[in-house]
Write a protein that holds these residues in place. Structure first.
Motif, PDB file in Angstrom:
ATOM      1  N   SER A   2       0.828  -1.206   0.000  1.00  0.00           N
ATOM      2  CA  SER A   2       0.000   0.000   0.000  1.00  0.00           C
ATOM      3  C   SER A   2       0.865   1.259   0.000  1.00  0.00           C
ATOM      4  N   ILE A  27      -0.114   2.377  -8.300  1.00  0.00           N
ATOM      5  CA  ILE A  27      -1.320   2.495  -7.464  1.00  0.00           C
ATOM      6  C   ILE A  27      -2.108   3.741  -7.849  1.00  0.00           C
ATOM      7  N   THR A  30      -3.850   3.277 -11.263  1.00  0.00           N
ATOM      8  CA  THR A  30      -4.897   2.258 -11.378  1.00  0.00           C
ATOM      9  C   THR A  30      -6.055   2.454 -10.415  1.00  0.00           C
ATOM     10  N   THR A  31      -5.906   3.328  -9.448  1.00  0.00           N
ATOM     11  CA  THR A  31      -6.971   3.562  -8.481  1.00  0.00           C
ATOM     12  C   THR A  31      -7.800   4.760  -8.927  1.00  0.00           C
ATOM     13  N   SER A  32      -9.126   4.585  -8.929  1.00  0.00           N
ATOM     14  CA  SER A  32      -9.976   5.684  -9.377  1.00  0.00           C
ATOM     15  C   SER A  32     -10.008   6.823  -8.366  1.00  0.00           C
ATOM     16  N   LEU A  34      -8.218   7.884  -4.417  1.00  0.00           N
ATOM     17  CA  LEU A  34      -7.403   7.535  -3.258  1.00  0.00           C
ATOM     18  C   LEU A  34      -8.130   7.923  -1.975  1.00  0.00           C
TER      19      LEU A  34
END
Length: 175
Positions: A2, A27, A30-32, A34
């Protein structure tokens, strides 16, 4: 791993390695959205990087001279084949095939790189040609399936400071 763990590790070690930087970028890409904790961790990392508490380790402090020699030979051989036919070959695949079969020749200075180039040209030229030719033959034997492959280093945001700054500005505008 993480973002919080990466930041904690960087703060503990005092270094942000290229692998850590890449993982944070992956991260973020690819993360919509945070979490607040992730934004806070990125803020801590940004502050630590700016005040020198954490140092970003440069991506490359050395080169493998064999890479440039193999790539030059692969380009030469591929150009000859492509000039005679309608087949487009993947220079990267051919070079990787050869590099996996040749000794690395690392250097950390220009003088060291010059020495490694001279040594390779004197002692390894035939071996380089042989392995590039084998990679080329292997590439020619493969059927062209027409599928797209995702090349390495496709990301356009490589600088972790730029990524963190952008994310924090985005977060700030939302609050």
């Amino acid at each position: 791993m993480s973002i919080e763990k990466i930041v904690e590790q960087a703060l503990q070690d005092g270094y942000l390695t290229p692998a850590m930087e890449t993982e944070v970028g992956r991260i973020c890409d690819t993360t919509s959205e945070l979490s607040i904790e992730e934004y806070m961790a990125l803020d801590r990392l940004m502050g630590a990087l700016l005040n020198g508490e954490v140092v970003a380790v440069p991506r490359k402090q050395f080169i493998n001279v064999m890479e440039e020699l193999v790539l030059a030979e692969a380009i030469t051989q591929v150009a000859e084949i492509e000039a005679r036919g309608d087949r487009v070959l993947d220079v990267g695949d051919i070079a990787a095939y050869a590099l996996n079969r040749l000794p690395p020749l690392y250097a950390t200075t220009e003088e060291g790189a010059k020495y490694q180039r001279q040594r390779a040209k004197a002692e390894l030229k035939d071996l380089i040609n042989q392995h590039v030719s084998a990679g080329l033959a292997r590439n020619l034997d493969r059927p062209d399936l027409g599928c797209d492959h995702t090349p390495l280093n496709k990301s356009t945001k490589n600088d972790v400071l730029e990524q963190i700054s952008s994310l924090l500005q985005d977060y700030q505008s939302r609050t």
